[in-house]
Write an enzyme that holds these catalytic residues in place. Sequence first.
Site, mmCIF file in Angstrom:
data_model
loop_
_atom_site.group_PDB
_atom_site.id
_atom_site.type_symbol
_atom_site.label_atom_id
_atom_site.label_comp_id
_atom_site.label_asym_id
_atom_site.label_seq_id
_atom_site.Cartn_x
_atom_site.Cartn_y
_atom_site.Cartn_z
ATOM 1 N N VAL A 15 0.836 -1.209 0.000
ATOM 2 C CA VAL A 15 0.000 0.000 0.000
ATOM 3 C C VAL A 15 0.871 1.261 0.000
ATOM 4 O O VAL A 15 0.636 2.196 -0.765
ATOM 5 C CB VAL A 15 -0.955 0.010 1.222
ATOM 6 C CG1 VAL A 15 -1.796 1.283 1.226
ATOM 7 C CG2 VAL A 15 -1.856 -1.215 1.200
ATOM 8 N N LYS A 90 -6.845 -2.067 10.191
ATOM 9 C CA LYS A 90 -8.071 -2.510 10.883
ATOM 10 C C LYS A 90 -7.780 -3.130 12.242
ATOM 11 O O LYS A 90 -8.547 -2.973 13.186
ATOM 12 C CB LYS A 90 -8.850 -3.499 10.018
ATOM 13 C CG LYS A 90 -8.079 -4.763 9.673
ATOM 14 C CD LYS A 90 -8.167 -5.114 8.217
ATOM 15 C CE LYS A 90 -6.826 -5.539 7.716
ATOM 16 N NZ LYS A 90 -6.696 -5.613 6.289
ATOM 17 N N GLY A 119 -11.383 -1.840 1.672
ATOM 18 C CA GLY A 119 -10.451 -1.274 0.682
ATOM 19 C C GLY A 119 -10.950 0.059 0.171
ATOM 20 O O GLY A 119 -11.144 1.004 0.936
ATOM 21 N N GLY A 172 -2.119 -14.137 -6.139
ATOM 22 C CA GLY A 172 -1.798 -13.008 -5.256
ATOM 23 C C GLY A 172 -2.989 -12.511 -4.453
ATOM 24 O O GLY A 172 -2.921 -11.462 -3.816
ATOM 25 N N LYS A 190 -12.823 -5.904 10.842
ATOM 26 C CA LYS A 190 -13.544 -4.908 10.039
ATOM 27 C C LYS A 190 -14.980 -4.744 10.548
ATOM 28 O O LYS A 190 -15.498 -3.625 10.596
ATOM 29 C CB LYS A 190 -13.540 -5.328 8.570
ATOM 30 C CG LYS A 190 -12.130 -5.274 7.967
ATOM 31 C CD LYS A 190 -12.076 -6.001 6.642
ATOM 32 C CE LYS A 190 -10.695 -5.939 6.030
ATOM 33 N NZ LYS A 190 -10.549 -6.850 4.890
HETATM 34 N N1 LIG Z 1 -2.440 -4.909 0.974
HETATM 35 C C1 LIG Z 1 -3.707 -4.589 0.862
HETATM 36 O O1 LIG Z 1 -4.347 -4.845 -0.177
HETATM 37 C C2 LIG Z 1 -4.407 -3.862 1.994
HETATM 38 C C3 LIG Z 1 -5.787 -3.526 1.854
HETATM 39 C C4 LIG Z 1 -6.423 -2.819 2.891
HETATM 40 C C5 LIG Z 1 -5.709 -2.498 4.035
HETATM 41 N N2 LIG Z 1 -4.390 -2.862 4.144
HETATM 42 C C6 LIG Z 1 -3.678 -2.501 5.364
HETATM 43 O O2 LIG Z 1 -2.606 -1.630 5.033
HETATM 44 C C7 LIG Z 1 -1.522 -1.842 5.933
HETATM 45 C C8 LIG Z 1 -0.263 -2.155 5.111
HETATM 46 O O3 LIG Z 1 -0.459 -3.313 4.348
HETATM 47 P P1 LIG Z 1 0.602 -3.755 3.213
HETATM 48 O O4 LIG Z 1 -0.050 -4.867 2.473
HETATM 49 O O5 LIG Z 1 1.079 -2.563 2.467
HETATM 50 O O6 LIG Z 1 1.795 -4.333 4.123
HETATM 51 P P2 LIG Z 1 3.281 -4.701 3.670
HETATM 52 O O7 LIG Z 1 3.370 -4.853 2.188
HETATM 53 O O8 LIG Z 1 3.722 -5.816 4.537
HETATM 54 O O9 LIG Z 1 4.132 -3.397 4.052
HETATM 55 C C9 LIG Z 1 4.349 -3.002 5.377
HETATM 56 C C10 LIG Z 1 5.363 -1.866 5.390
HETATM 57 O O10 LIG Z 1 5.465 -1.382 6.738
HETATM 58 C C11 LIG Z 1 6.817 -1.455 7.164
HETATM 59 N N3 LIG Z 1 6.878 -1.847 8.574
HETATM 60 C C12 LIG Z 1 6.264 -2.924 9.155
HETATM 61 N N4 LIG Z 1 6.573 -2.957 10.470
HETATM 62 C C13 LIG Z 1 7.403 -1.912 10.700
HETATM 63 C C14 LIG Z 1 8.076 -1.427 11.841
HETATM 64 N N5 LIG Z 1 7.953 -2.045 13.026
HETATM 65 N N6 LIG Z 1 8.826 -0.305 11.736
HETATM 66 C C15 LIG Z 1 8.953 0.319 10.553
HETATM 67 N N7 LIG Z 1 8.354 -0.099 9.411
HETATM 68 C C16 LIG Z 1 7.591 -1.199 9.500
HETATM 69 C C17 LIG Z 1 7.474 -2.507 6.289
HETATM 70 O O11 LIG Z 1 8.853 -2.225 6.280
HETATM 71 P P3 LIG Z 1 9.921 -3.213 5.559
HETATM 72 O O12 LIG Z 1 9.725 -2.922 4.086
HETATM 73 O O13 LIG Z 1 11.234 -2.730 6.057
HETATM 74 O O14 LIG Z 1 9.549 -4.584 5.972
HETATM 75 C C18 LIG Z 1 6.764 -2.269 4.949
HETATM 76 O O15 LIG Z 1 7.392 -1.202 4.258
HETATM 77 C C19 LIG Z 1 -1.977 -2.959 6.872
HETATM 78 O O16 LIG Z 1 -2.544 -2.401 8.031
HETATM 79 C C20 LIG Z 1 -3.040 -3.681 6.066
HETATM 80 O O17 LIG Z 1 -3.980 -4.339 6.894
HETATM 81 C C21 LIG Z 1 -3.741 -3.534 3.142
#
Ligand SMILES: NC(=O)c1ccc[n+]([C@@H]2O[C@H](COP(=O)([O-])OP(=O)(O)OC[C@H]3O[C@@H](n4cnc5c(N)ncnc54)[C@H](OP(=O)(O)O)[C@@H]3O)[C@@H](O)[C@H]2O)c1
Length: 408
Positions: A15, A90, A119, A172, A190
Amino acid sequence: MPETYEVGLLGHGTVGSAFAELLSDRAPQIETITGLRPRISGVLTRSRGDFDEILAASDLIVEVMGGVDPARDYVLRALRAGKHVVTANKQLLAQHGEELWAAAREHQVQLRFEAAVGGVVPVIRVVQETLAAAHIDRVTGIVNGTTNFILSEMARTGQSYEEALAEAQRLGYAEADPTADVSGADAAAKMAILARLAFDTPVHLDQVVYEGIEQITPDDLEYAREFGLGLKLIGTAERIDGGLSVRVHPAFLYGGHPLASVNGPFNAVTIESPAITEITLSGPGAGGPQTASAVLGDVISAMIPPASTPETSQSLPIVKDVESAFYLHLEVDDEPGVLARVAAALGEQGVSVKSVVQKGMGAQARLVMVLHRAPEQRFLAAVDQIGGLEFMRSRPRFIRVVEEEYGV
Ligand SMILES: NC(=O)c1ccc[n+]([C@@H]2O[C@H](COP(=O)([O-])OP(=O)(O)OC[C@H]3O[C@@H](n4cnc5c(N)ncnc54)[C@H](OP(=O)(O)O)[C@@H]3O)[C@@H](O)[C@H]2O)c1
């Protein structure tokens, strides 16, 4: 040079990286709307950036790291420093929402979270703003795209749960560890957030009862088709007898229900209120660019006029025993009197049969029925009794049925 609006970005994964790209693409249009040109003031990941420096340099913080710690601490510190926060998290809101919303109110800043539920489907805005004057009775939703994709594939192709999950992972739609999605936990978080907003009462994740889809078999889907039913993982939040029930479980829907036609990785939420009958919103429930679009929409809203999540004005009790209709699937010995004894066990608990399909297979038979609504505890007592009958070949299987249909 235009005046800038500094956005600190916590997280640069699926994201976060899509958000950074979208923000830079859309900055000129946003400037024409708000008079300010947004830009990223700093990015924090595990390997780069410093939170305090980013906070000091930002007008607003976007939290797309996920998880509860350290996200909770960062969000609280940003709110207390007088910065607006936009989050897609969430889990954080379902567990610590009241604390965070209180901090936002106290420091007169905005905490926006459209992307945390559904989303890009704008359900938070609709519940908080468009329907602010409606008395919402029930919110029903398909709020997890992974499980909806798996169930749609099982119904479409006859695949087993394991095969459909593998397909979801290949495309994916499911993570390598799919537990949070398939167990119903993600949908539960949610629904806790939606219930809190719709019913103006605190709702914690711990108060949401949930079941996943791991036990669903292709058989269930095939028999259900004969009854005109389709299977979804349904989140329900509803008012019952002055209280509130919030739950997530697989449920059959008749074709006329607005959620019945929502297939694949899509999300949809139906909101019911006497004033509006029902409104259903649907769209992509996840994905980097889609979620980033909802996050950026919140950033733009925060740049314009203030809005806040007011303190709840009541505390409704959580209702444990709700009424449901059920689909019941029994593997039995093919002998006379079986159907009558099953019907008697159900009848003793006041549960009546709506329709039955019986199939003989040599010495065995399969008895599949749809039952009318009854209190769940009474139905479960009947199932317990049926499970102990000597002609049963395996444990009874059952799935809830949502009876409502609209527009038919
Ligand atoms: N993916 C979706 O389709 C989607 C949809 C709706 C909501 N969300 C929500 O959006 C949020 C992010 O999801 P995502 O899919 O983008 O996750 P992701 O791809 O795993 O990315 C997480 C990011 O946060 C960083 N991070 C995690 N823990 C950290 C920490 N302790 N300190 C500093 N940085 C940290 C990670 O750093 P590193 O790169 O260094 O690991 C990475 O850059 C979540 O809350 C998820 O529930 C996601």
